[in-house]
Every structure is written in C-alpha cells, then in structure tokens.
Design a protein around this motif. Structure first.
Motif, PDB file in Angstrom:
ATOM      1  N   SER A  91      41.091  39.411  42.188  1.00 50.62           N
ATOM      2  CA  SER A  91      42.575  39.514  42.376  1.00 50.62           C
ATOM      3  C   SER A  91      43.319  40.333  41.906  1.00 50.62           C
ATOM      4  O   SER A  91      44.163  40.989  42.357  1.00 50.62           O
ATOM      5  CB  SER A  91      43.109  37.937  42.358  1.00 50.62           C
ATOM      6  OG  SER A  91      42.439  37.049  43.113  1.00 50.62           O
ATOM      7  N   PRO A  92      43.257  40.674  40.409  1.00 53.35           N
ATOM      8  CA  PRO A  92      44.081  41.731  39.843  1.00 53.35           C
ATOM      9  C   PRO A  92      43.763  43.181  40.620  1.00 53.35           C
ATOM     10  O   PRO A  92      44.817  43.841  40.655  1.00 53.35           O
ATOM     11  CB  PRO A  92      43.848  41.743  38.502  1.00 53.35           C
ATOM     12  CG  PRO A  92      43.289  40.209  38.185  1.00 53.35           C
ATOM     13  CD  PRO A  92      42.558  39.972  39.466  1.00 53.35           C
ATOM     14  N   GLU A  95      45.444  43.011  43.916  1.00 49.35           N
ATOM     15  CA  GLU A  95      46.999  43.119  43.844  1.00 49.35           C
ATOM     16  C   GLU A  95      47.499  44.590  43.530  1.00 49.35           C
ATOM     17  O   GLU A  95      48.228  45.005  44.054  1.00 49.35           O
ATOM     18  CB  GLU A  95      47.378  42.380  42.732  1.00 49.35           C
ATOM     19  CG  GLU A  95      48.769  42.313  42.686  1.00 49.35           C
ATOM     20  CD  GLU A  95      49.642  41.659  43.967  1.00 49.35           C
ATOM     21  OE1 GLU A  95      50.581  41.977  44.059  1.00 49.35           O
ATOM     22  OE2 GLU A  95      49.070  40.874  44.727  1.00 49.35           O
ATOM     23  N   LYS A  96      46.656  45.184  42.613  1.00 46.94           N
ATOM     24  CA  LYS A  96      46.955  46.768  42.293  1.00 46.94           C
ATOM     25  C   LYS A  96      46.849  47.539  43.553  1.00 46.94           C
ATOM     26  O   LYS A  96      47.730  48.516  43.825  1.00 46.94           O
ATOM     27  CB  LYS A  96      46.071  47.103  41.065  1.00 46.94           C
ATOM     28  CG  LYS A  96      46.423  48.646  40.797  1.00 46.94           C
ATOM     29  CD  LYS A  96      45.746  48.899  39.610  1.00 46.94           C
ATOM     30  CE  LYS A  96      45.961  50.352  38.946  1.00 46.94           C
ATOM     31  NZ  LYS A  96      45.124  50.703  37.916  1.00 46.94           N
ATOM     32  N   PRO A  99      49.649  45.998  46.785  1.00 41.30           N
ATOM     33  CA  PRO A  99      50.698  45.035  46.161  1.00 41.30           C
ATOM     34  C   PRO A  99      51.440  44.617  47.387  1.00 41.30           C
ATOM     35  O   PRO A  99      51.720  45.243  48.412  1.00 41.30           O
ATOM     36  CB  PRO A  99      51.732  46.263  45.563  1.00 41.30           C
ATOM     37  CG  PRO A  99      51.214  47.606  46.224  1.00 41.30           C
ATOM     38  CD  PRO A  99      49.783  47.269  46.595  1.00 41.30           C
ATOM     39  N   VAL A 103      47.941  38.670  47.637  1.00 44.73           N
ATOM     40  CA  VAL A 103      46.735  38.576  46.666  1.00 44.73           C
ATOM     41  C   VAL A 103      46.514  37.498  45.805  1.00 44.73           C
ATOM     42  O   VAL A 103      45.827  36.844  45.304  1.00 44.73           O
ATOM     43  CB  VAL A 103      46.059  39.886  46.268  1.00 44.73           C
ATOM     44  CG1 VAL A 103      44.745  39.870  45.661  1.00 44.73           C
ATOM     45  CG2 VAL A 103      45.955  40.822  47.831  1.00 44.73           C
ATOM     46  N   LYS A 104      47.775  37.704  44.933  1.00 47.21           N
ATOM     47  CA  LYS A 104      48.024  36.860  43.595  1.00 47.21           C
ATOM     48  C   LYS A 104      47.797  35.314  44.199  1.00 47.21           C
ATOM     49  O   LYS A 104      47.633  34.562  43.276  1.00 47.21           O
ATOM     50  CB  LYS A 104      49.158  37.155  42.807  1.00 47.21           C
ATOM     51  CG  LYS A 104      50.405  36.836  43.711  1.00 47.21           C
ATOM     52  CD  LYS A 104      51.820  37.314  42.799  1.00 47.21           C
ATOM     53  CE  LYS A 104      53.022  36.982  43.641  1.00 47.21           C
ATOM     54  NZ  LYS A 104      53.211  37.976  44.757  1.00 47.21           N
ATOM     55  N   ASP A 105      48.048  35.056  45.436  1.00 45.27           N
ATOM     56  CA  ASP A 105      47.885  33.408  45.691  1.00 45.27           C
ATOM     57  C   ASP A 105      46.681  33.012  45.958  1.00 45.27           C
ATOM     58  O   ASP A 105      46.314  31.947  46.350  1.00 45.27           O
ATOM     59  CB  ASP A 105      48.838  33.450  47.028  1.00 45.27           C
ATOM     60  CG  ASP A 105      50.436  33.667  46.848  1.00 45.27           C
ATOM     61  OD1 ASP A 105      50.729  33.343  45.743  1.00 45.27           O
ATOM     62  OD2 ASP A 105      50.716  34.128  47.666  1.00 45.27           O
TER      63      ASP A 105
END
Length: 192
Positions: A91-92, A95-96, A99, A103-105
C-alpha cells in the motif's frame, strides 16, 4: 434488483508482452496506456463513468471531470494466481504512485496471497461472491441517483469466477455487459 454491470479487463501490462511472470505488479505498456485512453472515448457512458471525478486529482492538473466516476478499490478483485505479476504492490508504494485514490484504505496484507486472498478455487469463489454482494449493495444505493451503471475493472481469470462465465476471455481493455440479478442461488451476473 436488475442493474447493468460492465466487466472490464485491465489494459495491456508489460508482463502480457514479455510473458515474464516474475515481475511484481507490472505497469502498463505504451499500448496499454493507449487502450486505457481509447476506452474512455469508446466505452458506453464514458463521459459519465469512464473518467474519474475531479476529487481524485489536484486542482492544478486539470484532470478528471465534474461528477465523474467514483472509484472504489476492492482487494477482492485481484487476480487469482500467486505469481509476482498477479500480486499487487504494498500500500505505501501504491499511495506514493497514486496519491488521492484511497490506497491507504486497503487492508493490511491485502496483496499477500494467503487466507481470504489465497489463489485456490474455494478462496477465489468466496471473493467473487463477496464482490457480487458488494456490487448489489452499490446498485441498491444508486437506484435513486442518476448514476445507474457499475464498472468492475479486474483480471482475466478472476473475471471468470466473478461472472461465473467460464468462457469469458476478453482482450486487454475489453469489456462485456451483464445484468445483476438476485436468484435463489444468490447474486448472479447474467450476460446480455
């Protein structure tokens, strides 16, 4: 409940061309980007649902449209196999790269091909059943809105489980329309 659902296969990725299944979460090829762009121009209802809503982009980019498509990331839609090419990035990293897309969910460990995300038939059938149920719930939420169509973008093999159509074999960025219906056996997609 009867709603139209479009199943869309992802656009061409680098492993589709190289046949190198050791690539982790391969990106799109130049042709894949062309296919994705063409899909936004030729897909039925593309102005309403084929282009993401402005909320997913920064104000400066000018991307997205007012009242565009709403994106729901669903880890159950991942491909069936445990090959690196069919395994998502953590996920990180996503997310990068993307953005603002939520994605963080995604749940921790969603990309690990174990437990509910295992590649075996029973786990995949259960994931497909959950997706059909969530799509039915979404369809019920949309019944009083102008948005009436649901697009599910996924992978070739998982699509067979989700649609219960063993013969479905869409080309990259190809799509097929189904009707979402409630039957005694549960929620089903029936081909149009």
């Amino acid at each position: 409940m009867t709603s139209e659902v479009y199943l869309v296969r992802h656009a061409e990725s680098t492993h589709n061309v190289s046949k190198d299944s050791s690539q982790l979460d391969p990106g799109l090829t130049p042709l894949g980007f062309e296919q994705a762009t063409q899909l936004t121009q030729t897909f039925p209802y593309a102005p309403q649902m084929g282009v993401l809503d402005k909320r997913y982009f920064d104000q400066v980019s000018g991307h997205g449209i007012e009242n565009g498509a709403i994106l729901i990331l669903d880890p159950d839609l991942q491909e069936r196999s445990a090959l690196p090419c069919d395994t998502g990035s953590i996920s990180p990293a996503l997310e990068k790269a993307f953005p603002g897309l939520g994605v963080k969910d995604l749940p921790e460990g969603w990309q690990v091909k174990e437990g509910i995300y295992a590649p075996g038939d029973e786990a995949v059938k259960e994931r497909a059943k959950r997706v059909r149920s969530r799509v039915a719930g979404l369809s019920n939420q949309l019944k009083d809105e102008q948005r009436k169509h649901i697009v599910v973008v996924t992978y070739g093999i998982f699509m067979k489980f989700h649609s219960r159509d063993a013969d479905i074999d869409l080309e990259n960025a190809g799509w097929k329309s189904y009707m979402l219906e409630k039957h005694s056996s549960g929620i089903v997609l029936s081909g149009k």
